[in-house]
Scaffold this motif. Sequence first.
Motif, PDB file in Angstrom:
ATOM      1  N   GLU A   1      -0.757  -6.622  18.908  1.00  0.00           N
ATOM      2  CA  GLU A   1       0.170  -7.471  19.667  1.00  0.00           C
ATOM      3  C   GLU A   1       0.393  -8.760  18.875  1.00  0.00           C
ATOM      4  O   GLU A   1      -0.522  -9.563  18.693  1.00  0.00           O
ATOM      5  N   ASP A   2       1.628  -8.971  18.377  1.00  0.00           N
ATOM      6  CA  ASP A   2       1.943 -10.135  17.544  1.00  0.00           C
ATOM      7  C   ASP A   2       0.869 -10.286  16.467  1.00  0.00           C
ATOM      8  O   ASP A   2       0.155 -11.280  16.392  1.00  0.00           O
ATOM      9  N   ALA A   3       0.762  -9.285  15.607  1.00  0.00           N
ATOM     10  CA  ALA A   3      -0.308  -9.256  14.602  1.00  0.00           C
ATOM     11  C   ALA A   3       0.238  -8.752  13.280  1.00  0.00           C
ATOM     12  O   ALA A   3       1.238  -8.019  13.222  1.00  0.00           O
ATOM     13  N   THR A   4      -0.433  -9.153  12.206  1.00  0.00           N
ATOM     14  CA  THR A   4      -0.093  -8.703  10.859  1.00  0.00           C
ATOM     15  C   THR A   4      -1.107  -7.675  10.392  1.00  0.00           C
ATOM     16  O   THR A   4      -2.314  -7.895  10.476  1.00  0.00           O
ATOM     17  N   LEU A   5      -0.596  -6.566   9.908  1.00  0.00           N
ATOM     18  CA  LEU A   5      -1.414  -5.486   9.370  1.00  0.00           C
ATOM     19  C   LEU A   5      -1.198  -5.453   7.865  1.00  0.00           C
ATOM     20  O   LEU A   5      -0.069  -5.241   7.396  1.00  0.00           O
ATOM     21  N   ARG A   6      -2.256  -5.736   7.092  1.00  0.00           N
ATOM     22  CA  ARG A   6      -2.168  -5.707   5.623  1.00  0.00           C
ATOM     23  C   ARG A   6      -2.977  -4.532   5.101  1.00  0.00           C
ATOM     24  O   ARG A   6      -4.160  -4.394   5.409  1.00  0.00           O
ATOM     25  N   GLN A   7      -2.316  -3.686   4.292  1.00  0.00           N
ATOM     26  CA  GLN A   7      -2.947  -2.458   3.819  1.00  0.00           C
ATOM     27  C   GLN A   7      -2.770  -2.330   2.304  1.00  0.00           C
ATOM     28  O   GLN A   7      -1.717  -2.671   1.768  1.00  0.00           O
ATOM     29  N   ILE A   8      -3.802  -1.813   1.647  1.00  0.00           N
ATOM     30  CA  ILE A   8      -3.821  -1.710   0.191  1.00  0.00           C
ATOM     31  C   ILE A   8      -3.658  -0.246  -0.216  1.00  0.00           C
ATOM     32  O   ILE A   8      -4.386   0.621   0.273  1.00  0.00           O
ATOM     33  N   ILE A   9      -2.723   0.010  -1.104  1.00  0.00           N
ATOM     34  CA  ILE A   9      -2.490   1.364  -1.595  1.00  0.00           C
ATOM     35  C   ILE A   9      -2.398   1.337  -3.120  1.00  0.00           C
ATOM     36  O   ILE A   9      -2.189   0.291  -3.720  1.00  0.00           O
ATOM     37  N   ARG A  10      -2.542   2.506  -3.735  1.00  0.00           N
ATOM     38  CA  ARG A  10      -2.476   2.615  -5.199  1.00  0.00           C
ATOM     39  C   ARG A  10      -1.523   3.744  -5.577  1.00  0.00           C
ATOM     40  O   ARG A  10      -1.924   4.907  -5.667  1.00  0.00           O
ATOM     41  N   PRO A  11      -0.253   3.445  -5.835  1.00  0.00           N
ATOM     42  CA  PRO A  11       0.694   4.480  -6.265  1.00  0.00           C
ATOM     43  C   PRO A  11       0.305   5.037  -7.630  1.00  0.00           C
ATOM     44  O   PRO A  11      -0.243   4.326  -8.477  1.00  0.00           O
ATOM     45  N   SER A  12       0.626   6.311  -7.859  1.00  0.00           N
ATOM     46  CA  SER A  12       0.232   6.948  -9.122  1.00  0.00           C
ATOM     47  C   SER A  12       1.360   7.010 -10.141  1.00  0.00           C
ATOM     48  O   SER A  12       1.154   7.518 -11.248  1.00  0.00           O
ATOM     49  N   ILE A  13       2.550   6.519  -9.790  1.00  0.00           N
ATOM     50  CA  ILE A  13       3.631   6.362 -10.763  1.00  0.00           C
ATOM     51  C   ILE A  13       4.311   5.026 -10.500  1.00  0.00           C
ATOM     52  O   ILE A  13       4.152   4.428  -9.431  1.00  0.00           O
ATOM     53  N   ALA A  14       5.070   4.560 -11.488  1.00  0.00           N
ATOM     54  CA  ALA A  14       5.818   3.314 -11.361  1.00  0.00           C
ATOM     55  C   ALA A  14       7.310   3.603 -11.484  1.00  0.00           C
ATOM     56  O   ALA A  14       7.716   4.687 -11.914  1.00  0.00           O
ATOM     57  N   GLY A  15       8.120   2.611 -11.124  1.00  0.00           N
ATOM     58  CA  GLY A  15       9.564   2.759 -11.227  1.00  0.00           C
ATOM     59  C   GLY A  15      10.242   1.410 -11.267  1.00  0.00           C
ATOM     60  O   GLY A  15       9.596   0.362 -11.253  1.00  0.00           O
TER      61      GLY A  15
ATOM     62  N   GLY B   1      -0.654 -13.140  14.586  1.00  0.00           N
ATOM     63  CA  GLY B   1       0.589 -13.790  14.221  1.00  0.00           C
ATOM     64  C   GLY B   1       1.236 -13.193  12.991  1.00  0.00           C
ATOM     65  O   GLY B   1       0.832 -12.148  12.487  1.00  0.00           O
ATOM     66  N   ASP B   2       2.273 -13.880  12.497  1.00  0.00           N
ATOM     67  CA  ASP B   2       2.977 -13.432  11.305  1.00  0.00           C
ATOM     68  C   ASP B   2       2.322 -14.058  10.081  1.00  0.00           C
ATOM     69  O   ASP B   2       2.577 -15.207   9.731  1.00  0.00           O
ATOM     70  N   ALA B   3       1.466 -13.282   9.429  1.00  0.00           N
ATOM     71  CA  ALA B   3       0.785 -13.733   8.217  1.00  0.00           C
ATOM     72  C   ALA B   3       1.233 -12.912   7.018  1.00  0.00           C
ATOM     73  O   ALA B   3       0.508 -12.786   6.035  1.00  0.00           O
ATOM     74  N   THR B   4       2.435 -12.361   7.086  1.00  0.00           N
ATOM     75  CA  THR B   4       2.891 -11.461   6.024  1.00  0.00           C
ATOM     76  C   THR B   4       3.025 -12.164   4.677  1.00  0.00           C
ATOM     77  O   THR B   4       2.957 -11.517   3.635  1.00  0.00           O
ATOM     78  N   LYS B   5       3.234 -13.504   4.690  1.00  0.00           N
ATOM     79  CA  LYS B   5       3.404 -14.238   3.435  1.00  0.00           C
ATOM     80  C   LYS B   5       2.146 -15.004   3.028  1.00  0.00           C
ATOM     81  O   LYS B   5       2.152 -15.708   2.015  1.00  0.00           O
ATOM     82  N   ALA B   6       1.081 -14.865   3.785  1.00  0.00           N
ATOM     83  CA  ALA B   6      -0.152 -15.592   3.488  1.00  0.00           C
ATOM     84  C   ALA B   6      -0.859 -14.958   2.298  1.00  0.00           C
ATOM     85  O   ALA B   6      -0.936 -13.725   2.183  1.00  0.00           O
ATOM     86  N   SER B   7      -1.407 -15.793   1.420  1.00  0.00           N
ATOM     87  CA  SER B   7      -2.103 -15.266   0.251  1.00  0.00           C
ATOM     88  C   SER B   7      -3.459 -14.675   0.607  1.00  0.00           C
ATOM     89  O   SER B   7      -3.979 -13.809  -0.091  1.00  0.00           O
TER      90      SER B   7
END
Length: 419
Positions: free
Chosen positions: A65-79, A180-186
């Motif tokens: 509820e009014d929260a930021t979800l930060r998730q870490i992933i590792r793609p295996s190709i670049a573009g 809250g909105d912490a999408t831009k927080a370091s």
Amino acid sequence: MMLRSTVSLLALVLAAPALGALPEGPGPAGAKTAAEAEQCPWQAAWASSQMLPDAANALPDGALEDATLRQIIRPSIAGTHVRVRLSNAFGTTPLQIGNATLARSANNASADIDAATMEPLRFGGFAGTVIPPGGEWLSDPIRWQGSAFEDLAISVHVLQHPERQTSHPGSRATSYVARGDATKASGLAGAMAVDHWYLLSGLEVRSCAASQGIAVLGDSITDGRGSTTNGNDRWTDFLARRLKGRAAVLNQGIGGNRVLLDGLGPNAVARLDRDVLAQPGVRHLIVLEGINDIGNLARGRTASAEEHAALVAQVTAAYGQIIERAHARDIKVHGATLLPFMGNDFYNSGAASEADRQAINHWIRTSGAFDSVIDLDAVMRDPARPDYLNPAYDIGDGLHPNPAGFRAMAEAVSLSLFE
């Protein structure tokens, strides 16, 4: 609650533009122009199978509820460009997104990002969107100059906690939830850490260098049970690194998953369309699944000989269906033999279950239905006791490999299959 939800939903819906060309955000210097990038196809670079989590793996009520979800992933190709796919596949109400960002992860075992690389994600040109129940939603493309195997942090501001969550419990990676909105927080000081993924099903790139994708349909062995949290040492990770960014490897494993029946996640036949056939750029499919079908048949009971025979016939028939549907999309299908699991206490496997495994493996090896066979059973079994997992590769439960076993599995795959 209903009034606020309705007003919030209407505001986002009314803000959505008509369908048209998707805008592109700013990118690092040296990235290809939009016109040049249009010549490169979209390729799935990372993917995760979605399911409805059980109580043990779901986020607490109100956590999103009014929260930021930060998730870490590792793609295996670049573009040259990237876009993120968010999922409300198992939701029964619209999923309201307020903001989202993409950045390089400063440390894949923490919530910190490299703030200088942070880019806002847009949806039809707007910061937020509403994802319908059962649906998935792509962000607009942004120019992105990165490398294969670079850890990326995707931050999503969720406006209202979903009534039913969409998740991948077996992430073997840590995610973070902050108010809250912490999408831009370091950084996300005080964030709740959970070793699951939520609402995130894929990342796609425009790539001319990576010519094809390899999807792996499987259960907990593919999902990485026995690997190291945040260590990226599943067998699919080792395989991807052997390919050195030339082809994406998409891990579509779900712990406890079965070929025939729903259990932990939809059965393999039911999820084939979303997890494999709908993934852009997939040209190969590896199938390693069936051990949970065998184990559950005789768990806590004595199954009849007729039931065992029927299971073998049904599992191999399902393989045939998967092959036919994949071939219709020009996808080659490689059958991986089932690993030994004698001695596993959860399934309490006996001679009849081992006979089922041998019969299914015989069909995989000799039927000619698969485009090729990857004989993981031959690599992973104990030479002294072939119906047992090699102790050097066993986490100790007789079923799941350790990282050394996962490396051996990946090295058993001939890269010539994908040339």
